[in-house]
Design a protein around this motif. Structure first.
Motif, short mmCIF file in Angstrom:
data_model
loop_
_atom_site.label_atom_id
_atom_site.label_comp_id
_atom_site.label_asym_id
_atom_site.label_seq_id
_atom_site.Cartn_x
_atom_site.Cartn_y
_atom_site.Cartn_z
N THR A 10 -7.02 1.74 -1.43
CA THR A 10 -5.87 1.37 -0.61
C THR A 10 -6.30 0.31 0.39
N GLU A 66 -4.90 -2.28 3.71
CA GLU A 66 -3.92 -2.61 4.75
C GLU A 66 -4.35 -3.90 5.43
N LYS A 98 -1.79 7.24 2.96
CA LYS A 98 -3.25 7.28 2.98
C LYS A 98 -3.85 6.62 4.22
N VAL A 139 -10.15 3.46 1.84
CA VAL A 139 -9.03 2.79 2.52
C VAL A 139 -9.61 1.65 3.33
N LEU A 198 0.79 -1.22 0.00
CA LEU A 198 0.00 0.00 0.00
C LEU A 198 0.82 1.27 0.00
N GLU A 199 0.06 2.33 -0.12
CA GLU A 199 0.62 3.68 0.01
C GLU A 199 0.45 4.10 1.47
#
Length: 638
Positions: A405, A407, A342, A379, A338-339
């Motif tokens: 996104t 996580e 964010k 996200v 991921l980024e």
């Protein structure tokens, strides 16, 4: 002159002889006709009485909810027998008297009367006028109707048994619409025809089998061995004919003849065992035994359903193992998903899913992103246990969520959980993972897990998102912590009451809570984490958790704990945002499902299990690509 007188005497004597003999011949002919007709009607009447006696026994096995009514008595009037083939006894007596009287005065008139008797219609003697064409047509139609009625009530027809009579009455109404029948009888016949199944032959066969087995079971010691053998043979024949057949169209051609044979044997048994009280007692005992078997089957079904719900399918276990193996073969840089920037941006739309099911989590992510108007603002925070972390991470490395996104976290990352808090799942004395799973109780620690976020939407892993959820982020929560769909309407499939899971006999519960308070659902919840921290909701949760350990206040599971923890801290959202029941109720209206933003498979019938409802599986499986090589290798299909 003498010859002329002699001829006159001979003619007069001939006419007198004719006047005496003609009535005798006519009387004998008419009596013979009447006798044959009466004998036939008498035999038909006996047959109808026997048939009604047999049908009285059949009424014992009538379907539940069908009222038992005594057959309506039929009263025949003289006018029912007025036809061109029949003759009223009173009219015939009058005719004989007139013939004898007239024979002494006018041989010509007598001859006319005899001709009229042979070819005329005596009904005009009592009516006083010749019947019109309209009256003749009406009598003809009435005769046709009575012919049908006689066949229905008097004669034995094994193909059209008692259960088909309502249908036949409706057919007669269609064939003879001009009959002036009462509306009550017509409505009654239509109701019977609609309420009974069209597959009445299959039901009749099953009824015959029940009656035959009842006769066999309480046959007295002195009963006929031949009759018992015959009944056993008939039972074997019918059982072989019906087997697993549920429709009349699937019955073999020989079934109808076997039904006739069985009915004949049952009539014999009815005469051999006339003790109706014994028959009734036996059938009652058989009914109670069948009901007990049904109860046991329901218990076993419930147990097996719950067992199937707790068991991981073989394909899912295979998928987890293959993904885990592939994950550990990756290099460390390849494991990044991921980024990072964010993850803590509170201006984005953050969703949390706590799950150990890879495919279920993938469907939640895929459906949410595909329904979103701005997927780049989404996200996802997936929290799982350490055992499933590699498989979950590998899946989303191979299937990235597009512009969104994602996580993936393990609950072992939160060291403070085991040191700072006494977790609720450790206090549950249950083998049901819905009550003991650590992931099920993480929802009460959301502010601690995501300390940088202001709001978050919590989704269960058994939901499918069908509409864009961005409108929830602008919802006015009226200073409350939780926003959820209410479940306190008894007309809804998701109806729940607080006293179902909370012990209101406890004084502490009675003082603080109203048993009539509206309940709400987990599965799709918007939480205001800032208000949560201000009100210290997590501490309140621990307080109720400790009390429930000391006294029997709450039943197992996180739902009743949520009700007491967020009591007076929940605002209701429209029902279209979250529709429940797809995992335990197959009657959720399709129009309601289509309009829902989120559909929830709450219950044991999850869409990824074989026990799931087939009509709802497509809504889940369309968000998963079952052509994926990993799914193919593990034999996972939609």
């Amino acid at each position: 002159m003498k010859l002329l007188r002699r001829c006159q005497r001979i003619l007069i004597l001939s006419l007198l002889s004719l006047s005496v003999l003609a009535p005798l011949v006519l009387v004998s002919h008419r009596l013979k006709t009447i006798t044959s007709i009466g004998r036939r009607e008498f035999i038909d009447d006996l047959s109808s009485r026997k048939r009604r006696d047999v049908e009285a026994l059949n009424s014992i096995e009538q379907e539940a909810g069908e009222s038992l009514k005594e057959p309506k008595p039929i009263v025949f009037e003289d006018k029912n027998f007025q036809s061109r083939e029949g003759i009223n006894s009173l009219e015939f007596g009058m005719f004989v008297c007139v013939c004898v009287f007239v024979s002494y005065f006018s041989p010509v008139v007598l001859t006319s009367l005899i001709y009229f008797a042979l070819f005329g219609d005596f009904s005009i003697w009592t009516s006083g006028s010749k019947p019109s064409n309209e009256q003749k047509d009406k009598r003809f139609e009435d005769g046709g109707e009575k012919k049908h009625s006689s066949k229905e009530t008097g004669r034995h027809d094994s193909n059209l048994h008692a259960q088909s009579r309502g249908v036949r009455d409706v057919e007669i109404e269609i064939k003879y619409p001009q009959h002036n029948r009462s509306a009550t009888k017509r409505d009654k016949n239509a109701h019977i025809a609609q309420s009974r199944s069209v597959d009445y032959k299959v039901k009749e066969i099953k009824d015959q089998l029940i009656r035959a087995k009842a006769y066999l079971s309480f046959a007295p010691p002195g009963s006929t061995a031949h009759l018992m053998k015959e009944l056993r043979q008939r039972v074997k024949e019918l059982e072989h004919a019906v087997e697993e057949v549920t429709e009349d169209s699937a019955l073999p051609k020989s079934a109808l003849q076997k039904m006739k044979n069985m009915e004949s044997s049952l009539v014999k048994a009815g005469h051999a065992f006339p003790d109706c009280s014994a028959m009734s007692s036996k059938l009652r005992a058989m009914t109670e035994n069948a009901e007990e078997q049904v109860r046991m089957q329901k218990k076993q079904t419930t147990y097996l359903l719950n067992l199937a719900a707790r068991t991981t399918p073989k394909g899912f276990h295979c998928l987890s193992m293959r993904l885990t193996s592939e994950y550990f073969a990756l290099q460390p840089p390849e494991k990044q998903l991921l980024e990072q920037q964010k993850l803590h941006d509170s201006k984005l739309y953050h969703y949390a899913v706590f799950s150990d099911n890879v495919l279920a989590s993938a469907v939640v992510v895929n459906s949410t992103i595909s329904s979103a108007k701005e997927p780049e603002k989404i996200v996802f925070h997936l929290v799982t246990n350490s055992l499933n972390l590699p498989a979950m991470s590998m899946w989303f490395s191979l299937n990235p969520p597009g512009k969104a996104t994602i996580e993936v976290l393990s609950m072992e990352h939160f060291k403070w959980l085991s040191t700072e808090y006494d977790l609720g799942w450790k206090m549950q004395n249950s083998s049901d993972p819905r009550f003991t799973s650590e992931l099920n109780y993480l929802r009460f620690y959301l502010p601690n897990i995501f300390p940088s976020l202001d709001k978050i939407i919590l989704l269960d892993h058994d939901v499918v998102v069908q509409k864009d959820l961005s409108g929830l982020w602008h919802l006015d929560m009226k200073g409350k912590v939780n926003a959820a769909v209410e479940t306190c309407l008894d007309s809804e499939v998701s109806f729940l009451r607080m006293d179902m899971f909370i012990n209101f006999s406890d004084p502490l519960i009675t003082e603080k809570f109203d048993h009539k308070a509206c309940t709400w659902a987990f599965g799709m919840n918007l939480f205001d984490l800032r208000r949560w921290r201000e009100k210290n909701i997590t501490a309140l949760y621990h307080n109720y958790l400790r009390l429930s350990k000391e006294r029997p206040m709450l039943k197992g599971g996180s739902l009743p704990l949520g009700w007491v923890t967020f009591y007076n801290q929940t605002t209701a959202v429209e029902r279209r945002w979250h529709v429940l029941g797809l995992g335990h109720d197959s009657t959720v209206p399709l129009d309601v499902i289509e309009k829902a933003a989120v559909i929830h498979y709450d219950g044991v019938r999850k869409p990824w299990l074989d026990i799931g409802f087939g009509e709802y599986k497509e809504l889940w499986s369309k968000h998963m690509d079952f052509n994926d090589p990993y799914l193919q290798q593990c034999n996972i299909h939609g």
